[in-house]
Motif scaffolding. Structure first.
Motif, mmCIF file in Angstrom:
data_model
loop_
_atom_site.group_PDB
_atom_site.id
_atom_site.type_symbol
_atom_site.label_atom_id
_atom_site.label_comp_id
_atom_site.label_asym_id
_atom_site.label_seq_id
_atom_site.Cartn_x
_atom_site.Cartn_y
_atom_site.Cartn_z
ATOM 1 N N LEU A 22 -17.734 -8.999 -17.625
ATOM 2 C CA LEU A 22 -16.288 -8.922 -18.435
ATOM 3 C C LEU A 22 -15.513 -8.163 -17.641
ATOM 4 O O LEU A 22 -14.174 -8.312 -17.359
ATOM 5 C CB LEU A 22 -16.654 -8.480 -19.615
ATOM 6 N N ARG A 23 -16.083 -7.154 -17.293
ATOM 7 C CA ARG A 23 -15.030 -6.096 -16.119
ATOM 8 C C ARG A 23 -14.367 -6.867 -15.189
ATOM 9 O O ARG A 23 -13.475 -6.636 -14.863
ATOM 10 C CB ARG A 23 -16.146 -5.198 -15.808
ATOM 11 N N HIS A 24 -15.236 -8.054 -14.573
ATOM 12 C CA HIS A 24 -14.702 -8.653 -13.352
ATOM 13 C C HIS A 24 -13.624 -9.374 -13.907
ATOM 14 O O HIS A 24 -12.540 -9.619 -13.266
ATOM 15 C CB HIS A 24 -15.854 -9.443 -12.728
ATOM 16 N N HIS A 136 -9.196 1.338 -16.018
ATOM 17 C CA HIS A 136 -9.324 0.793 -17.494
ATOM 18 C C HIS A 136 -10.397 -0.374 -17.693
ATOM 19 O O HIS A 136 -10.796 -0.439 -18.842
ATOM 20 C CB HIS A 136 -7.833 0.645 -17.867
ATOM 21 N N ASP A 137 -10.459 -1.005 -16.813
ATOM 22 C CA ASP A 137 -11.225 -2.502 -16.903
ATOM 23 C C ASP A 137 -12.759 -2.062 -17.117
ATOM 24 O O ASP A 137 -13.519 -2.343 -17.934
ATOM 25 C CB ASP A 137 -11.237 -3.379 -15.522
ATOM 26 N N VAL A 138 -13.137 -0.879 -16.429
ATOM 27 C CA VAL A 138 -14.586 -0.178 -16.400
ATOM 28 C C VAL A 138 -14.905 0.301 -17.835
ATOM 29 O O VAL A 138 -15.786 0.165 -18.569
ATOM 30 C CB VAL A 138 -14.629 0.908 -15.479
ATOM 31 N N HIS A 139 -13.618 1.124 -18.245
ATOM 32 C CA HIS A 139 -13.616 1.789 -19.547
ATOM 33 C C HIS A 139 -13.781 0.744 -20.729
ATOM 34 O O HIS A 139 -14.589 1.011 -21.568
ATOM 35 C CB HIS A 139 -12.491 2.689 -19.971
ATOM 36 N N GLY A 378 -17.944 10.462 -12.543
ATOM 37 C CA GLY A 378 -17.661 10.460 -11.166
ATOM 38 C C GLY A 378 -18.010 9.140 -10.241
ATOM 39 O O GLY A 378 -18.750 8.520 -10.380
ATOM 40 N N THR A 379 -17.181 8.735 -9.394
ATOM 41 C CA THR A 379 -17.380 7.684 -8.809
ATOM 42 C C THR A 379 -17.325 8.214 -7.161
ATOM 43 O O THR A 379 -17.730 7.354 -6.204
ATOM 44 C CB THR A 379 -15.908 6.475 -8.909
ATOM 45 N N GLY A 380 -16.866 9.334 -6.960
ATOM 46 C CA GLY A 380 -17.516 10.163 -5.583
ATOM 47 C C GLY A 380 -16.952 9.836 -4.321
ATOM 48 O O GLY A 380 -17.210 10.210 -3.133
ATOM 49 N N PRO A 395 -14.030 1.230 -8.485
ATOM 50 C CA PRO A 395 -15.213 1.840 -8.885
ATOM 51 C C PRO A 395 -16.243 0.940 -8.778
ATOM 52 O O PRO A 395 -16.042 -0.366 -9.157
ATOM 53 C CB PRO A 395 -15.047 2.268 -10.108
ATOM 54 N N GLY A 396 -17.545 1.150 -8.371
ATOM 55 C CA GLY A 396 -18.722 0.084 -8.313
ATOM 56 C C GLY A 396 -18.971 -0.194 -9.706
ATOM 57 O O GLY A 396 -18.892 0.473 -10.731
ATOM 58 N N ASP A 397 -19.706 -1.341 -9.796
ATOM 59 C CA ASP A 397 -20.178 -1.988 -11.428
ATOM 60 C C ASP A 397 -21.053 -1.013 -11.786
ATOM 61 O O ASP A 397 -21.127 -0.999 -13.156
ATOM 62 C CB ASP A 397 -20.651 -3.356 -10.966
#
Length: 418
Positions: A22-24, A136-139, A378-380, A395-397
């Motif tokens: 869904l994020r993708h 926002h897609d990740v959230h 954190g995405t680092g 950000p990574g999956d």
């Protein structure tokens, strides 16, 4: 509560593959602020029926979008839960409630993308001129995983998911959600959010009490003099020199007014004067932002800047005007929520981190109505990597699961204190 947390985490883990898909899908088809209706329909539908893994269904323009005003929707009820109720809020936003009647804990995710042309090269990159360059897609995907997992549990309190529009521009969606009174109507006792952050070590999650983001106000400085010819400055009142002095003086004015342990940032990146090299303008202007971590500092700095503008302008035979367009307040995490959430994060084995900045987020607007807690995940990338709002930021999956853990910890913390 520990048994609930353990079961909930296991169910979230099972939801993550679909949540990442869904994020993708969301990342590939973002809408900008105010046009989030397709995203709202898709995310609410994913909570009710599950994400589709057969391709994106998001359609519609990125710059405009209809506002639904129809009746609430009710979704199928998995064993162990009350039915999910969906209602429209703030134009293109949604509120989804599950669990028992009575008190509830809210989880918020933002829906809007930015007018940025993506440069990540990801196979699911957006090509429509907008981009989820702020995570926002990740959230959203993490929130879907948490709520879908929760629908298979017997919750002790309700869970209210807030799918919020217009975080990136004003008037903000948060202000409209607050004004709607729906959080009070649902008896929301606390509201929790999580935001990806490249300056936090990868995998770390913050749960800091107190101010973690600054207030932000847009300001204009207008110096009015008398225009004229560059060869005859004595027959004019050139507003440019006093404007330059104001721009150089303002940071020192702010520094001298506020305890240095409490940050205040004044930025004036826009300057305008004459349109020709031999013309003295009648008006010269500067525009920028003022940010503060405490409300009393916010008011004090505006007062000091106003006096400096008026005084410096008068010393040059001009008049000075200081205009303020108030934005978001400082984001102040509730101390009890933050401490309880930190305990849950330790229980989950999540690395602890700490972070605060003079950035701003309209999540702060909920604070006067309900206790709030913002986690940073954190995405680092660090200061040398792509930052938020950068066309390369991706950000990574794995971050979907980390944001989900932060939201779960916050919900459990809120439930303990409700």
């Amino acid at each position: 509560m520990r048994e609930l947390a353990q079961a909930w985490r296991s169910l979230i883990a099972a939801e993550l593959p679909a949540a990442i898909a869904l994020r993708h899908e969301l990342h590939a088809a973002p809408q900008v602020s105010g046009a989030e209706e397709p995203t709202a329909r898709r995310v609410a539908g994913a909570i009710l029926t599950g994400p589709s893994l057969t391709g994106p269904i998001l359609t519609g323009p990125i710059l405009t979008g209809p506002s639904l005003t129809g009746p609430s929707l009710t979704g199928p009820s998995p064993a162990g839960t009350a039915g999910a109720e969906v209602e429209t809020v703030a134009g293109t936003g949604r509120i989804v409630r599950i669990g028992p009647a009575g008190p509830a804990i809210g989880l918020r995710a933002e829906m809007d993308g930015l007018p940025v042309v993506e440069a990540t090269g990801a196979p699911y990159a957006s090509t429509n001129g907008a981009m989820h360059a702020c995570g926002h897609d990740v959230h959203l995907a993490a929130l879907v995983a948490v709520v879908r997992a929760a629908r298979r549990l017997e919750l002790p309190l309700g869970l209210v998911a807030v799918l919020q529009p217009r975080e990136e521009v004003g008037p903000t969606g948060a202000a409209d959600v607050v004004a709607s009174g729906r959080l009070l109507a649902h008896d929301v006792r606390a509201l929790v959010a999580a935001h990806v952050q490249p300056l936090v070590p990868a995998g770390g999650v913050t749960s800091d009490p107190g101010p973690v983001n600054a207030s932000v106000d847009e300001v204009d400085i207008v110096i009015t003099g008398q225009g004229g010819h560059g060869a005859y400055p004595h027959l004019a009142a050139d507003p440019v020199p006093p404007l330059c002095r104001v721009v150089l003086a303002v940071p020192e004015v702010a520094r001298a007014a506020v305890d240095p342990l409490h940050p205040v940032v004044v930025t004036l990146p826009q300057l305008a004067g004459s349109g020709a090299p031999n013309v003295l303008p009648g008006v010269a202007t500067a525009s920028g932002t003022v940010r503060a971590m405490r409300e009393q500092d916010r008011a004090l700095v505006h007062d000091r800047i106003r006096r400096a503008v008026e005084g410096i302008a008068a010393a040059h035979g001009c008049t000075g005007e200081y205009r303020v367009r108030r934005g978001e307040p400082a984001l102040v995490n509730d101390s009890a929520l933050a401490q309880a959430s930190a305990r849950w994060l330790r229980t989950f084995g999540v690395p602890e981190a700490s972070f605060a900045s003079c950035g701003s987020d309209d999540f702060a607007t909920y604070g006067p109505q309900v206790p709030i807690l913002m986690h940073f995940v954190g995405t680092g990338e660090g200061p040398d990597g792509p930052m938020l709002h950068d066309a390369r930021y991706l950000p990574g999956d794995e971050t979907v699961g980390q944001v989900a853990a932060a939201l779960l910890a916050g919900w459990l913390a809120g439930a303990e204190g409700a």
